[in-house]
Design an enzyme around this catalytic site. Structure first.
Site, PDB file in Angstrom:
ATOM      1  N   LYS A 192       0.824  -1.210   0.000  1.00  0.00           N
ATOM      2  CA  LYS A 192       0.000   0.000   0.000  1.00  0.00           C
ATOM      3  C   LYS A 192       0.860   1.264   0.000  1.00  0.00           C
ATOM      4  O   LYS A 192       0.384   2.339  -0.345  1.00  0.00           O
ATOM      5  CB  LYS A 192      -0.968  -0.026   1.160  1.00  0.00           C
TER       6      LYS A 192
HETATM    7  C1  PLP Z   1      -4.384  -4.598   0.973  1.00  0.00           C
HETATM    8  C2  PLP Z   1      -3.584  -5.842   0.828  1.00  0.00           C
HETATM    9  C3  PLP Z   1      -3.935  -6.846  -0.101  1.00  0.00           C
HETATM   10  C4  PLP Z   1      -5.186  -6.769  -0.948  1.00  0.00           C
HETATM   11  O1  PLP Z   1      -5.145  -5.765  -1.919  1.00  0.00           O
HETATM   12  P1  PLP Z   1      -6.505  -5.224  -2.591  1.00  0.00           P
HETATM   13  O2  PLP Z   1      -6.094  -4.112  -3.464  1.00  0.00           O
HETATM   14  O3  PLP Z   1      -7.375  -4.796  -1.437  1.00  0.00           O
HETATM   15  O4  PLP Z   1      -7.116  -6.371  -3.331  1.00  0.00           O
HETATM   16  C5  PLP Z   1      -3.101  -7.944  -0.203  1.00  0.00           C
HETATM   17  N1  PLP Z   1      -2.000  -8.076   0.570  1.00  0.00           N
HETATM   18  C6  PLP Z   1      -1.634  -7.144   1.475  1.00  0.00           C
HETATM   19  C7  PLP Z   1      -0.427  -7.360   2.307  1.00  0.00           C
HETATM   20  C8  PLP Z   1      -2.406  -5.997   1.634  1.00  0.00           C
HETATM   21  O5  PLP Z   1      -2.045  -5.081   2.549  1.00  0.00           O
END
Ligand code: PLP
Length: 480
Positions: free
Chosen positions: A95
């Site tokens: 993120k």
């Molecule tokens: C947020 C997240 C996901 C999922 O991503 P999306 O865009 O919500 O599908 C997968 N792995 C980790 C470690 C995350 O923080």
């Protein structure tokens, strides 16, 4: 620009992007560029209000010296596959890629609108989003952020990352309830207080993955991964590449779909879920049904029953606003919907889906370590496991890139269990234990989070969230 600032449309729907097909994007030439230049090309194309020079400056302030890898998101060969490591940012989760940039996009969008309001970002988090958002917004002028997390619903490391976060414009507060309580509290604040705060010169915004400013930066690494395979001589220009994506809110995999729309030769997008396998069922049958128990798993960032970005995909594929609106209405009133057969066939021509329970997740971590000496986190393990199912079903598949979304050190307990380590260890001790066992370097930011002083102690009931925000907004500055 409105979309970046507000996050959600006034009618409660999501902003989406104009048609890509007519963009005439020269995807071949960007593959010769470095990551930041690819980012500038893609972001300028999709956010045309920003000039090239502006965007380049924004990208530099967002990413330079914040990622531990020069490529930002390096590709690592593991067995016959490739892992796209998205976790080298300031909080060791994918993120960061979007949340390092979003505050700068917002700040510039405000300036360009001639708007002198302050932005107050409110975010409910079950973990990674809050951590990355606080780091991203930290000390960005003209912005403040308040993060709410469920008091007992985040991992010890994630909690440490948040409650020790420095910065004079960041606040984090525990909510005595679960994630849904925190999330609906934030929604209530938006409808109850946005108007009155605006009169005080404060504009509410969100950093959740429904914000288009979070989606767009994620398109970039599909291109940079393809470029890396080209440079390594593993493919030639025009060859297809498949991607396996550990999916929760469907933002990351939707970015892959947009990369494909822009011309990148993406073969299949593999949607990997944990035991909360709503999306697996949906992509296999066309029936989306959230009426099932919510399971707490070892990959908590994917514990989601309503994937909000799916709405965008359905719109992009069908172009039928009335249909998508009817489906979403049905989902909220009855908890399920069925899409028409032609739309399902369109979906299935691009997406494949599979799921992986906790036992299989631990086994995948163990196998990757034993056979390839590669240490991965639980979310990445889900994507790797489902990728192996896919490969068994499609012999002769194109080269496969697995998105690795978090450092294994963000979930040390589960990773230690997977490797057969016994006994309790928490915080710094867990990081050290995993390091002693594997020799894989521990990210500096996680050591720092476990060693820093706690600065944020607030803890409230869900009912007090609105009052809390109004009190915080009134203070002209937050001295931590
Ligand atoms: C947020 C997240 C996901 C999922 O991503 P999306 O865009 O919500 O599908 C997968 N792995 C980790 C470690 C995350 O923080």
């Amino acid at each position: 620009m409105q979309a970046i600032l507000e996050g959600i449309a006034p009618d409660g729907g999501l902003y989406t992007l104009a048609s890509f097909a007519q963009s005439g994007f020269d995807w071949k030439s960007v593959l010769k560029m470095d990551t930041l230049s690819i980012a500038a090309e893609i972001l300028c194309l999709l956010l045309p209000n920003f000039s090239r020079a502006e965007m380049q400056a924004l990208l530099r302030s967002a990413y330079e010296n914040k990622f531990s890898s020069r490529e930002l998101t390096p590709v690592v060969p593991v067995g016959d596959d490739f892992l796209l490591e998205l976790f080298h940012g300031p909080t060791s989760a994918f993120k960061d890629v979007a949340l390092c940039l979003l505050p700068h996009l917002m700040q510039t969008a405000m300036r360009k609108c001639g708007c002198t309001d302050e932005i107050l970002v409110l975010t409910a988090t079950s973990g990674d989003t809050g951590v990355a958002a606080m780091a991203g917004f930290c000390d960005v002028p003209g912005t403040r952020i308040i993060v709410f997390y469920p008091a007992n619903g985040v991992s010890p490391i994630q909690r440490a990352q948040m409650v020790t976060q420095p910065g004079s414009n960041v606040k984090v507060c525990a909510v005595q309830g679960n994630f849904d309580d925190a999330q609906s509290g934030v929604k209530r604040i938006f409808s109850a207080a946005a108007q009155s705060l605006k009169q005080q010169g404060i504009r509410l915004s969100s950093a959740n993955s429904i914000n288009i400013g979070r989606l767009v930066p994620q398109i970039v690494y599909y291109f940079s991964a393809y470029a890396a395979l080209l440079r390594a001589g593993r493919i030639t220009l025009g060859d297809k590449v498949d991607f396996s994506v550990p999916t929760g809110n469907f933002g990351d995999i939707l970015a892959g779909f947009i990369a494909r729309e822009l011309g990148l030769p993406v073969g299949r997008l593999i949607c990997a879920s944990n035991a909360n396998n709503v999306l697996t069922d949906f992509l296999q049958t066309g029936c989306y049904d959230r009426r099932r128990p919510f399971r707490v798993t070892l990959s908590p960032s994917m514990d989601i029953l309503v994937s909000s970005n799916l709405e965008r995909l359905l719109y992009l594929l069908s172009g039928d606003e009335a249909l998508v609106c009817a489906l979403m209405t049905r989902l909220s009133s009855e908890g399920h919907y069925q899409i028409p057969q032609p739309l399902l066939e369109k979906l299935q021509s691009v997406f494949w889906a599979g799921c992986c329970d906790d036992g299989e997740t631990l086994k995948a971590i163990r196998t990757l370590w034993d056979e390839h000496h590669y240490l991965c986190d639980t979310h990445t393990a889900v994507a790797w496991h489902v990728a192996q199912q896919y490969k068994a079903a499609f012999p002769g598949h194109p080269p496969l890139v697995i998105l690795s979304t978090a450092s294994p050190y963000k979930f040390p307990d589960a990773v230690l269990t997977a490797l057969g380590s016994t006994g309790e260890a928490a915080g710094l001790a867990a990081l050290e234990k995993l390091h002693a066992l594997t020799g894989v370097p521990v990210p500096e930011n996680l050591i720092a989070a476990c060693s820093r002083q706690t600065r944020h102690f607030d803890r409230i009931s869900p009912e007090d969230m609105l009052g809390y925000v109004l009190r915080q907004a009134e203070e002209k500055s937050w001295k931590a």
